[in-house]
Write a protein that holds these residues in place. Structure first.
Motif, PDB file in Angstrom:
ATOM      1  N   ASP A 172      39.235  49.590  36.318  1.00 60.58           N
ATOM      2  CA  ASP A 172      40.430  48.827  35.402  1.00 60.58           C
ATOM      3  C   ASP A 172      39.541  47.407  35.931  1.00 60.58           C
ATOM      4  O   ASP A 172      39.176  47.079  36.545  1.00 60.58           O
ATOM      5  CB  ASP A 172      41.334  48.852  36.027  1.00 60.58           C
ATOM      6  CG  ASP A 172      42.297  47.995  34.729  1.00 60.58           C
ATOM      7  OD1 ASP A 172      41.657  47.622  33.375  1.00 60.58           O
ATOM      8  OD2 ASP A 172      43.293  47.715  35.029  1.00 60.58           O
ATOM      9  N   THR A 173      38.731  46.813  34.907  1.00 63.76           N
ATOM     10  CA  THR A 173      38.378  45.931  34.845  1.00 63.76           C
ATOM     11  C   THR A 173      39.400  44.508  34.505  1.00 63.76           C
ATOM     12  O   THR A 173      39.020  43.515  34.472  1.00 63.76           O
ATOM     13  CB  THR A 173      36.824  45.456  33.782  1.00 63.76           C
ATOM     14  OG1 THR A 173      37.507  46.138  32.366  1.00 63.76           O
ATOM     15  CG2 THR A 173      36.406  46.128  33.938  1.00 63.76           C
ATOM     16  N   GLY A 174      41.167  45.022  34.343  1.00 67.51           N
ATOM     17  CA  GLY A 174      42.131  44.245  34.258  1.00 67.51           C
ATOM     18  C   GLY A 174      41.670  43.260  32.878  1.00 67.51           C
ATOM     19  O   GLY A 174      42.154  42.240  32.465  1.00 67.51           O
ATOM     20  N   GLY A 200      47.251  17.862  34.011  1.00 71.94           N
ATOM     21  CA  GLY A 200      45.917  18.881  35.060  1.00 71.94           C
ATOM     22  C   GLY A 200      45.510  19.538  33.865  1.00 71.94           C
ATOM     23  O   GLY A 200      46.296  19.934  33.180  1.00 71.94           O
ATOM     24  N   VAL A 201      44.118  19.993  34.385  1.00 66.22           N
ATOM     25  CA  VAL A 201      43.455  21.007  33.580  1.00 66.22           C
ATOM     26  C   VAL A 201      44.511  22.803  34.406  1.00 66.22           C
ATOM     27  O   VAL A 201      44.077  22.799  35.335  1.00 66.22           O
ATOM     28  CB  VAL A 201      42.411  20.936  33.783  1.00 66.22           C
ATOM     29  CG1 VAL A 201      41.236  21.904  33.273  1.00 66.22           C
ATOM     30  CG2 VAL A 201      41.983  20.506  33.856  1.00 66.22           C
ATOM     31  N   GLY A 202      44.691  23.696  33.899  1.00 62.27           N
ATOM     32  CA  GLY A 202      44.902  25.094  34.657  1.00 62.27           C
ATOM     33  C   GLY A 202      43.488  25.434  34.298  1.00 62.27           C
ATOM     34  O   GLY A 202      42.714  25.244  34.521  1.00 62.27           O
ATOM     35  N   PHE A 203      44.207  27.311  34.057  1.00 57.59           N
ATOM     36  CA  PHE A 203      43.469  27.977  34.587  1.00 57.59           C
ATOM     37  C   PHE A 203      41.958  28.051  33.580  1.00 57.59           C
ATOM     38  O   PHE A 203      42.522  27.457  31.968  1.00 57.59           O
ATOM     39  CB  PHE A 203      43.756  29.174  34.500  1.00 57.59           C
ATOM     40  CG  PHE A 203      44.745  29.487  35.584  1.00 57.59           C
ATOM     41  CD1 PHE A 203      44.804  29.061  37.355  1.00 57.59           C
ATOM     42  CD2 PHE A 203      46.017  30.294  35.895  1.00 57.59           C
ATOM     43  CE1 PHE A 203      44.921  29.374  38.157  1.00 57.59           C
ATOM     44  CE2 PHE A 203      46.874  29.991  36.816  1.00 57.59           C
ATOM     45  CZ  PHE A 203      46.199  29.865  38.023  1.00 57.59           C
ATOM     46  N   PRO A 204      40.776  28.777  33.584  1.00 59.52           N
ATOM     47  CA  PRO A 204      39.904  29.081  33.027  1.00 59.52           C
ATOM     48  C   PRO A 204      40.522  29.636  31.369  1.00 59.52           C
ATOM     49  O   PRO A 204      41.630  30.680  31.815  1.00 59.52           O
ATOM     50  CB  PRO A 204      38.902  29.421  32.980  1.00 59.52           C
ATOM     51  CG  PRO A 204      38.433  29.048  34.502  1.00 59.52           C
ATOM     52  CD  PRO A 204      40.091  29.269  35.112  1.00 59.52           C
ATOM     53  N   THR A 218      40.844  40.026  18.719  1.00 66.36           N
ATOM     54  CA  THR A 218      40.388  38.372  19.126  1.00 66.36           C
ATOM     55  C   THR A 218      41.747  38.298  20.067  1.00 66.36           C
ATOM     56  O   THR A 218      42.968  38.414  20.325  1.00 66.36           O
ATOM     57  CB  THR A 218      40.501  37.616  17.759  1.00 66.36           C
ATOM     58  OG1 THR A 218      38.916  37.381  16.863  1.00 66.36           O
ATOM     59  CG2 THR A 218      40.318  35.296  18.303  1.00 66.36           C
ATOM     60  N   TRP A 219      41.158  38.000  20.985  1.00 70.01           N
ATOM     61  CA  TRP A 219      42.320  37.719  22.186  1.00 70.01           C
ATOM     62  C   TRP A 219      41.706  35.843  22.478  1.00 70.01           C
ATOM     63  O   TRP A 219      40.752  35.391  22.561  1.00 70.01           O
ATOM     64  CB  TRP A 219      42.538  38.613  23.306  1.00 70.01           C
ATOM     65  CG  TRP A 219      42.438  40.331  22.497  1.00 70.01           C
ATOM     66  CD1 TRP A 219      43.485  40.468  22.843  1.00 70.01           C
ATOM     67  CD2 TRP A 219      41.499  41.112  22.286  1.00 70.01           C
ATOM     68  NE1 TRP A 219      43.673  42.015  21.863  1.00 70.01           N
ATOM     69  CE2 TRP A 219      42.109  41.629  21.582  1.00 70.01           C
ATOM     70  CE3 TRP A 219      39.733  40.715  22.958  1.00 70.01           C
ATOM     71  CZ2 TRP A 219      41.034  43.245  20.953  1.00 70.01           C
ATOM     72  CZ3 TRP A 219      39.313  41.160  22.035  1.00 70.01           C
ATOM     73  CH2 TRP A 219      40.081  43.218  21.290  1.00 70.01           C
ATOM     74  N   LYS A 220      43.677  35.723  23.479  1.00 67.46           N
ATOM     75  CA  LYS A 220      42.852  34.416  24.319  1.00 67.46           C
ATOM     76  C   LYS A 220      42.847  35.316  25.794  1.00 67.46           C
ATOM     77  O   LYS A 220      43.996  35.680  25.884  1.00 67.46           O
ATOM     78  CB  LYS A 220      44.493  33.812  23.771  1.00 67.46           C
ATOM     79  CG  LYS A 220      44.089  32.387  23.535  1.00 67.46           C
ATOM     80  CD  LYS A 220      45.136  31.463  23.593  1.00 67.46           C
ATOM     81  CE  LYS A 220      44.764  30.070  23.318  1.00 67.46           C
ATOM     82  NZ  LYS A 220      45.900  28.939  22.969  1.00 67.46           N
ATOM     83  N   VAL A 221      41.967  35.496  26.611  1.00 73.14           N
ATOM     84  CA  VAL A 221      42.566  35.532  27.558  1.00 73.14           C
ATOM     85  C   VAL A 221      42.098  34.356  28.639  1.00 73.14           C
ATOM     86  O   VAL A 221      41.315  33.255  28.920  1.00 73.14           O
ATOM     87  CB  VAL A 221      41.031  36.051  28.058  1.00 73.14           C
ATOM     88  CG1 VAL A 221      40.639  36.824  29.253  1.00 73.14           C
ATOM     89  CG2 VAL A 221      40.522  37.622  27.092  1.00 73.14           C
ATOM     90  N   GLN A 222      43.211  34.246  30.194  1.00 72.82           N
ATOM     91  CA  GLN A 222      42.733  32.845  30.935  1.00 72.82           C
ATOM     92  C   GLN A 222      42.255  33.460  32.074  1.00 72.82           C
ATOM     93  O   GLN A 222      42.418  34.940  32.576  1.00 72.82           O
ATOM     94  CB  GLN A 222      44.523  32.967  31.443  1.00 72.82           C
ATOM     95  CG  GLN A 222      45.065  31.404  31.174  1.00 72.82           C
ATOM     96  CD  GLN A 222      46.086  31.358  31.683  1.00 72.82           C
ATOM     97  OE1 GLN A 222      47.135  32.281  32.211  1.00 72.82           O
ATOM     98  NE2 GLN A 222      46.712  29.866  31.812  1.00 72.82           N
ATOM     99  N   PHE A 236      42.016  39.153  35.097  1.00 70.53           N
ATOM    100  CA  PHE A 236      42.450  38.661  33.550  1.00 70.53           C
ATOM    101  C   PHE A 236      43.772  38.349  32.708  1.00 70.53           C
ATOM    102  O   PHE A 236      44.464  39.046  33.754  1.00 70.53           O
ATOM    103  CB  PHE A 236      41.767  39.550  33.004  1.00 70.53           C
ATOM    104  CG  PHE A 236      40.453  39.007  32.869  1.00 70.53           C
ATOM    105  CD1 PHE A 236      39.695  38.566  32.170  1.00 70.53           C
ATOM    106  CD2 PHE A 236      38.901  40.557  33.006  1.00 70.53           C
ATOM    107  CE1 PHE A 236      38.582  38.504  31.991  1.00 70.53           C
ATOM    108  CE2 PHE A 236      37.638  40.021  33.445  1.00 70.53           C
ATOM    109  CZ  PHE A 236      36.836  39.379  32.168  1.00 70.53           C
ATOM    110  N   TYR A 237      44.607  37.759  32.391  1.00 68.03           N
ATOM    111  CA  TYR A 237      45.012  37.679  31.771  1.00 68.03           C
ATOM    112  C   TYR A 237      45.307  37.624  30.343  1.00 68.03           C
ATOM    113  O   TYR A 237      44.963  36.377  29.327  1.00 68.03           O
ATOM    114  CB  TYR A 237      46.153  36.329  32.800  1.00 68.03           C
ATOM    115  CG  TYR A 237      47.609  36.498  31.612  1.00 68.03           C
ATOM    116  CD1 TYR A 237      48.764  37.335  31.784  1.00 68.03           C
ATOM    117  CD2 TYR A 237      48.556  35.416  31.304  1.00 68.03           C
ATOM    118  CE1 TYR A 237      49.424  37.538  31.152  1.00 68.03           C
ATOM    119  CE2 TYR A 237      49.336  35.572  30.656  1.00 68.03           C
ATOM    120  CZ  TYR A 237      50.078  36.459  30.621  1.00 68.03           C
ATOM    121  OH  TYR A 237      51.452  35.988  30.467  1.00 68.03           O
TER     122      TYR A 237
END
Lengths: 498, 256
Positions: free
Chosen positions: B46-48, B208-212, B228-232, B238-239
């Motif tokens: 699983d690449t997550g 402040g700046v969050g996760f990429p 299309t997705w928004k990935v963190q 990955f989330y």
């Protein structure tokens, strides 16, 4: 036991001139050298010698004797250059060849002649080729350097002295065969010693008192009581394999077969020695005297013939066999111990297997792009971002661990680029910055992270780093160089975050 | 034909089952012809990527295939590199990867954030594009490697076909990162991605700046569904952010 072959070129300079200008074959000519304000004859061609012109004559006298005599000027160092070239050519017959100034070369032929079918055919082979190139030669094979030297120059009929027989062979030769200085020779002549046999059995004390220690040294060297080691042209590689062709070959298939055979032999030897090679040279001796070679290097000790063959493969096309190839030589000038520890590191890089395949890939890349093209980075104990990584060797293990507690950008600019910013409050991140003509409004920021220059390395400004995100979501690494104070601080962009 | 009731029914059922079986087989074969082998059990990792996995054939990130990623500016390129690094982290495990580029500007320490041991990455700096392509292809043929990342300017169809053929045998995963962002014609790659950074979302109320955070666009995927997705990227991996209802933008036009 050693066997030496001495080759003498009695008319080296004249032969050279004839090789350059074959049309002079029947013309008497001399090579002149200025000595004590006069031109002297250094060498003369055969037709000139027949007319009574000998070495050491004054050129004016020779001209008077033979008005049509052609004259060439001697180039200093010509013999040495020519002899070195001849010696290099002889490397196909034995790995140990030395230049024997002023007019000969010396080969250590121990263990070589059987490849040509014995000493006689070995010698014939060499002399025939030298003759075909236009060189007159004298030759001698003996157990000692001195013995071979003497036979080559003073014995015309029997040029091979059977092992252990130089004592007998030397007895009938004149004292000059012992490579003696002129005063010693003159003294010997004055006392009536016309050949070596007449004084060789005299007590050593007598000989030393009358003729000095040199005579005893030379006798000892000629008979093999005293060691004499010629200085080889190039040190012989320990790991060296040779293949001689009975007939000249020029097909790709033949070259492939030769290379494979040699690689297999070399790898077997490396295996027995517990070593691996780091570089290898494949040399090809052509029938017409030319030498070609291709070179490979590896990034770790290797003794896998298949792997090495793959490295050689793209370079084989560079070989131009021309008239045909006579001898193939494979040498490993650089070998290293192949230990289990290195293999262990490779298996971590190669994930389980011994990494042979990966090593092969890296060698092929290095072979095409150079060794510097492949880099592996290790952490370094430095704060300054540019210094925090160091290019590591392929086998090095990291001594410190990678830090991931601080935010670091995926892209680091090799040189920080200056940006203009609007930052109202000291020690606050800027509100906006302009980079390459585009204004970025900063929406979020983290920092500062102060990174000080290591004072023992360089005295420079401190840097205050900020992680910023602009209104569009792009993330940057900015820093301010220097404190707020007298000078206006400079801002730089140093990287891009993912 | 319903000649009589009851007794014929099981025969039809069996036929239908047989047909679905044939369909499945044919589909497998087609996928294979298109360079997508059913992943071996050992490769199923699983690449997550969570919900994104649903878009891939076999519902798993296609390993042993070449993926194409486009970026046109350094900001996008950094985001793309982050995304690649995220996937690489799971692919590499203890194996190494080859990273081919013309000029290296990756900062190795940053890779450790994405679960990669930076000294397991072998960087190749190629003197010209042709050499770079050659090194990528050679790397993709080397079964020992987990993956090859190649940063290129141009890639022709024939070259991409060669790369795809190389991985079909070796099962190495390739990432071709187009730095120019010019959409080349059809390539033989299995997928095409476009990743752009988007504003990070720090926990409510915190500065402040969050996760990429990226906008991940899967433009093309063979035998899959683009999306299309928004990935963190979080320390856990990955989330994929849940899709929010797109708010209707109210456009106020100023009159006069």
């Amino acid at each position: 036991m050693h066997r030496y072959l001495s080759i003498w070129f009695p008319a080296l300079l004249a032969d050279r001139a004839l090789r350059l200008r074959p049309e002079l074959k029947d013309t008497p000519f001399i090579i002149a050298i200025p000595q004590r304000g006069r031109l002297m004859v250094k060498a003369a061609s055969l037709p000139a010698i027949k007319k009574g012109i000998v070495q050491g004559m004054v050129v004016a006298d020779a001209k008077a004797l033979l008005p049509e005599l052609k004259l060439f000027h001697y180039k200093p160092g010509a013999e040495e250059k020519l002899l070195t070239r001849l010696a290099e050519w002889c490397l196909r017959f034995t790995p140990v060849v030395a230049v024997d100034l002023p007019d000969g070369i010396l080969l250590d032929i121990s263990g070589c002649p059987h490849l040509w079918g014995g000493e006689q055919s070995y010698l014939d082979n060499i002399l025939r080729k030298l003759k075909a190139s236009g060189f007159q030669t004298g030759s001698g094979i003996a157990d000692t350097v001195g013995g071979a030297w003497a036979i080559a120059r003073f014995e015309s009929a029997h040029s091979i002295v059977a092992p252990g027989q130089q004592d007998a062979a030397l007895r009938s030769l004149p004292p000059a065969a012992l490579r003696l200085e002129l005063p010693v020779l003159e003294r010997l002549q004055k006392l009536g010693f016309s050949h070596i046999g007449s004084f060789i059995n005299l007590p050593a004390t007598v000989l030393r008192r009358r003729f000095g220690p040199e005579l005893l040294t030379r006798i000892g060297q000629a008979l093999g009581h005293l060691p004499e080691v010629p200085e080889p042209l190039q040190p012989a590689a320990v790991f060296r394999e040779q293949l001689h062709c009975t007939e000249p070959v020029h097909t790709r298939v033949a070259i492939d077969i030769a290379l494979e055979t040699l690689l297999q032999r070399l790898c077997d030897r490396l295996q027995r020695a517990g070593r691996g090679l780091r570089s290898a040279v494949f040399k090809i001796d052509l029938v017409d005297g030319g030498v070609q070679q291709i070179f490979i290097g590896t990034n770790r000790p290797v003794r896998n013939a298949v792997h090495l063959l793959k490295l050689f493969e793209p370079k084989i096309t560079m070989i131009a066999p021309g008239m045909g190839i006579e001898v193939f030589t494979l040498e490993a000038p650089a070998v290293e111990a192949l230990s289990g520890r290195q293999e262990a590191i490779w298996s971590t890089l190669g994930g389980g297997d011994t990494g042979t395949e990966l090593a092969g890939l890296l060698d092929r890349i290095a072979g095409r792009m150079g060794d510097t093209a492949i880099k592996r980075y290790l952490p370094a104990e430095h704060y300054w971002p540019e210094r925090s990584v160091t290019p590591g060797g392929l086998f090095e293990k990291a001594e410190t661990s990678w830090r991931s507690d601080r935010p670091r950008p995926v892209y680091l600019l090799p040189r920080p680029e200056p940006v203009t910013v609007a930052a109202p409050v000291p020690d606050y991140p800027p509100m906006l910055f302009r980079y390459r003509g585009k204004v970025h409004n900063i929406a979020k920021a983290d920092g500062p992270e102060r990174i000080e220059q290591e004072w023992w390395l360089e005295q420079n400004q401190v840097r205050d780093y900020y992680v910023v995100e602009d209104a569009e979501g792009a993330r940057y690494w900015l820093f301010r160089s220097g404190h707020y104070g007298a000078e206006k601080p400079q801002w730089f962009l140093h990287g891009f975050f993912a | 034909m319903y000649l009589s009731s009851g007794c014929q029914q099981p025969v039809y059922m069996a036929q239908a089952l047989f047909h679905t079986h044939i369909f499945q087989q044919l589909q497998e074969e087609l996928l294979l012809l298109q360079g997508l082998r059913a992943p071996l059990d050992a490769e199923l990792q699983d690449t997550g990527l969570g919900i994104i996995n649903q878009s891939f054939p076999h519902h798993a990130f296609p390993v042993g295939a070449v993926h194409e990623l486009m970026s046109s500016c350094p900001e996008d390129a950094a985001a793309t590199t982050g995304f690649i690094a995220g996937i690489l982290g799971t692919l590499m495990r203890s194996r190494s990867c080859l990273w081919v580029s013309r000029h290296r500007n990756i900062f190795p320490p940053a890779l450790s954030i994405f679960g990669i041991t930076p000294d397991q990455v072998l960087f190749v700096e190629a003197p010209d594009p042709k050499m770079a392509l050659w090194a990528i292809e050679e790397g993709l043929k080397c079964e020992t490697l987990a993956a090859v990342v190649g940063e290129v300017q141009e890639l022709g169809f024939t070259a991409s076909r060669r790369l795809q053929l190389a991985v079909e045998k070796s099962r190495v995963t390739g990432f071709i990162h187009h730095r120019t962002g010019r959409v080349a014609g059809n390539l033989a790659c299995v997928s095409r991605w476009r990743i752009k950074p988007v504003a990070s979302a720090p926990p409510e109320g915190l500065p402040g700046v969050g996760f990429p955070c990226w906008n991940v666009e899967l433009c093309k995927i063979r035998n899959g569904r683009p999306g299309t997705w928004k990935v963190q990227w979080t320390p856990q991996g990955f989330y994929v952010l849940p899709e929010k209802k797109i708010r209707q933008e109210v456009i106020i036009k100023k009159a006069g």
